[in-house]
Design an enzyme around this catalytic site. Structure first.
Site, PDB file in Angstrom:
ATOM      1  N   LYS A  90       0.717  -1.284   0.013  1.00 23.23           N
ATOM      2  CA  LYS A  90       0.008  -0.063   0.024  1.00 23.23           C
ATOM      3  C   LYS A  90       0.957   1.248  -0.122  1.00 23.23           C
ATOM      4  O   LYS A  90       2.218   1.285   0.343  1.00 23.23           O
ATOM      5  CB  LYS A  90      -0.971   0.060   1.343  1.00 23.23           C
ATOM      6  CG  LYS A  90      -0.274  -0.026   2.674  1.00 23.23           C
ATOM      7  CD  LYS A  90      -1.117  -0.440   3.757  1.00 23.23           C
ATOM      8  CE  LYS A  90      -0.314  -0.388   4.806  1.00 23.23           C
ATOM      9  NZ  LYS A  90      -1.116  -0.895   6.032  1.00 23.23           N
ATOM     10  N   TYR A 125      16.164  29.814   9.671  1.00 20.34           N
ATOM     11  CA  TYR A 125      14.973  30.672  10.207  1.00 20.34           C
ATOM     12  C   TYR A 125      14.667  30.696  11.624  1.00 20.34           C
ATOM     13  O   TYR A 125      15.068  29.823  12.295  1.00 20.34           O
ATOM     14  CB  TYR A 125      13.744  29.908   9.503  1.00 20.34           C
ATOM     15  CG  TYR A 125      13.382  30.314   8.111  1.00 20.34           C
ATOM     16  CD1 TYR A 125      13.319  31.552   7.712  1.00 20.34           C
ATOM     17  CD2 TYR A 125      13.498  28.884   7.319  1.00 20.34           C
ATOM     18  CE1 TYR A 125      12.856  31.536   6.430  1.00 20.34           C
ATOM     19  CE2 TYR A 125      12.954  29.381   6.008  1.00 20.34           C
ATOM     20  CZ  TYR A 125      12.853  30.640   5.479  1.00 20.34           C
ATOM     21  OH  TYR A 125      12.551  30.763   4.228  1.00 20.34           O
TER      22      TYR A 125
HETATM   23  C1  LIG Z   1      -0.339  -1.819   6.872  1.00 19.81           C
HETATM   24  C2  LIG Z   1      -0.994  -3.127   7.175  1.00 19.81           C
HETATM   25  C3  LIG Z   1      -0.186  -4.405   7.615  1.00 19.81           C
HETATM   26  C4  LIG Z   1       1.204  -4.013   7.718  1.00 19.81           C
HETATM   27  O1  LIG Z   1       1.757  -3.543   8.821  1.00 19.81           O
HETATM   28  P1  LIG Z   1       3.365  -3.307   9.291  1.00 19.81           P
HETATM   29  O2  LIG Z   1       3.230  -2.822  10.563  1.00 19.81           O
HETATM   30  O3  LIG Z   1       3.798  -2.260   8.154  1.00 19.81           O
HETATM   31  O4  LIG Z   1       3.936  -4.487   9.015  1.00 19.81           O
HETATM   32  C5  LIG Z   1      -0.771  -5.345   7.893  1.00 19.81           C
HETATM   33  N1  LIG Z   1      -2.155  -5.616   8.016  1.00 19.81           N
HETATM   34  C6  LIG Z   1      -2.912  -4.552   7.525  1.00 19.81           C
HETATM   35  C7  LIG Z   1      -4.381  -4.679   7.633  1.00 19.81           C
HETATM   36  C8  LIG Z   1      -2.441  -3.088   7.299  1.00 19.81           C
HETATM   37  O5  LIG Z   1      -3.157  -2.123   7.206  1.00 19.81           O
END
Ligand SMILES: *Cc1c(COP(=O)(O)O)cnc(C)c1O
Length: 376
Positions: free
Chosen positions: A41, A265
């Site tokens: 994702k 800044y």
């Molecule tokens: C993002 C996500 C994961 C992966 O999580 P990590 O901590 O990055 O390994 C797994 N399951 C779901 C439902 C997620 O949204």
């Protein structure tokens, strides 16, 4: 990577696909050979979902999760020339009123509530054949997934799943990375009870951190994300994963400054003594978070140097007074993330987690993929 002699003309991100592959194999070993799904994702946590997924296919990964429909459609497109069985792409958001597009892309929705179950059943009815889906039960995170009351309704009325081929039953751990938390085991217990009533397909609950809890959490399929990209799965333990992302930016200007010189800044930093200052071509517009102002370090030729003053939109200032002046000039490569500057350290200096640093890697960076063993 940080060869100070070779002039760098623009900031660049290098993504090491061999390291992604090594991380996938390490997780597979931990899972006793059961290959996990890969979370790609948010464009593979900012590293590039397409190149990462193509490499993981070579490593034997067959399931990919994205959050959004559009991510699923573009990943399907990127993997379209793959030979062999079509990989499964699951969409965490669920059908969200786009059932036809989801089906056209051969995407598998994760069904998160009875409304989504209903939508997908209607889609199956309209096409006149069973459609695959995953069922996501909320076991305590209270974010996404069928709440307890809706899970009970599904148990009482199994007809609600008519036409839906449940290939996967899942839940998500809220605190797998919180040392000593009792929440994971509570969630696992709830999930196991649900699993008895929904024994179809594969079961999964473990994210990256969950893989490093007891083997009870491994179930049929794990769903790692951040660990694939080199982030530490457990914040309180040494990181067993290989670094995937290297971020380098060139020095734009270097100058000798006197003691008591205000920098940046708000003049939040003043030099204590005469030193050399390097101004580096990255800033918060590139995702180098402003909250890390006055904190953290970079590495030049493997030597650490502190970030001084405020991080601005396009630039950061680094005190390089302790380095060889001949090594510090415009075009010198500065390592902002990499073997000498782990992404988890950058994150903790910015008051966040590696996931947020990686998913914010800016669009101005040149991107390169490195792979010694496979072409992409
Ligand atoms: C993002 C996500 C994961 C992966 O999580 P990590 O901590 O990055 O390994 C797994 N399951 C779901 C439902 C997620 O949204």
């Amino acid at each position: 990577m940080t060869d100070g002699r070779q002039a760098l003309t623009r900031a660049r991100v290098t993504i090491d696909l061999d390291a992604v592959a090594a991380n996938y194999q390490l997780l597979t070993d931990r899972l006793n050979g059961r290959r996990p799904a890969a979370m790609v994702k948010a464009d593979g946590y900012g590293t590039g979902a397409g190149p990462v997924a193509r490499r993981l296919l070579v490593e034997g990964c067959r399931r990919f999760f994205v959050a959004r429909l559009d991510e699923g459609l573009s990943l399907r497109h990127e993997l379209s020339d793959h030979e062999g069985p079509e990989p499964e792409i699951l969409v965490l958001d669920g059908p969200l009123g786009s059932s036809a597009e989801m089906r056209a892309g051969n995407l598998v929705p994760v069904l998160n509530d009875l409304g989504q179950v209903e939508q997908w059943r209607a889609e199956a009815t309209s096409v006149g054949r069973p459609l695959a889906a995953a069922l996501h039960f909320d076991t305590g995170m209270t974010r996404l997934g069928l709440p307890t009351s809706q899970a009970a309704t599904l148990m009482e009325e199994p007809r609600l799943l008519d036409g839906i081929e449940v290939g996967h039953v899942m839940s998500h751990l809220a605190s797998a990375d919180v040392p000593g938390s009792s929440q994971p085991s509570q969630q696992l217990t709830r999930f196991q009870a649900l699993r008895q009533r929904f024994p179809q397909g594969l079961a999964s609950i473990a994210n990256s951190a969950g893989i490093f809890l007891a083997p009870d959490y491994h179930l049929d399929l794990a769903r790692p994300g951040i660990a694939l990209y080199g982030g530490a799965p457990q914040p309180d333990r040494p990181n067993p994963m290989e670094a995937v992302v290297t971020l380098e930016a060139p020095i734009v200007q270097s100058q000798r400054v006197e003691a008591n010189t205000a920098i940046g800044y708000g003049a939040t930093h003043s030099t204590e003594q005469a030193t050399i200052l390097a101004t580096v071509a990255t800033g918060y517009a590139d995702g180098y978070l402003r909250s890390a102002s006055g904190l953290g370090t970079v590495a030049i030729g493997g030597v650490s140097a502190p970030i001084v003053g405020r991080i601005s939109m396009d630039l950061i200032a680094v005190d390089v007074g302790h380095l060889d002046p001949n090594e510090v000039h415009p075009g010198t490569a500065v390592e902002l993330i990499g073997p000498n500057r782990p992404v988890d350290e950058v994150a903790s200096d910015a008051g966040t987690i590696a996931n947020e640093i990686l998913t914010n890697l800016g669009s101005r960076y040149e991107r390169r993929y490195r792979s010694r063993t496979h072409s992409q």
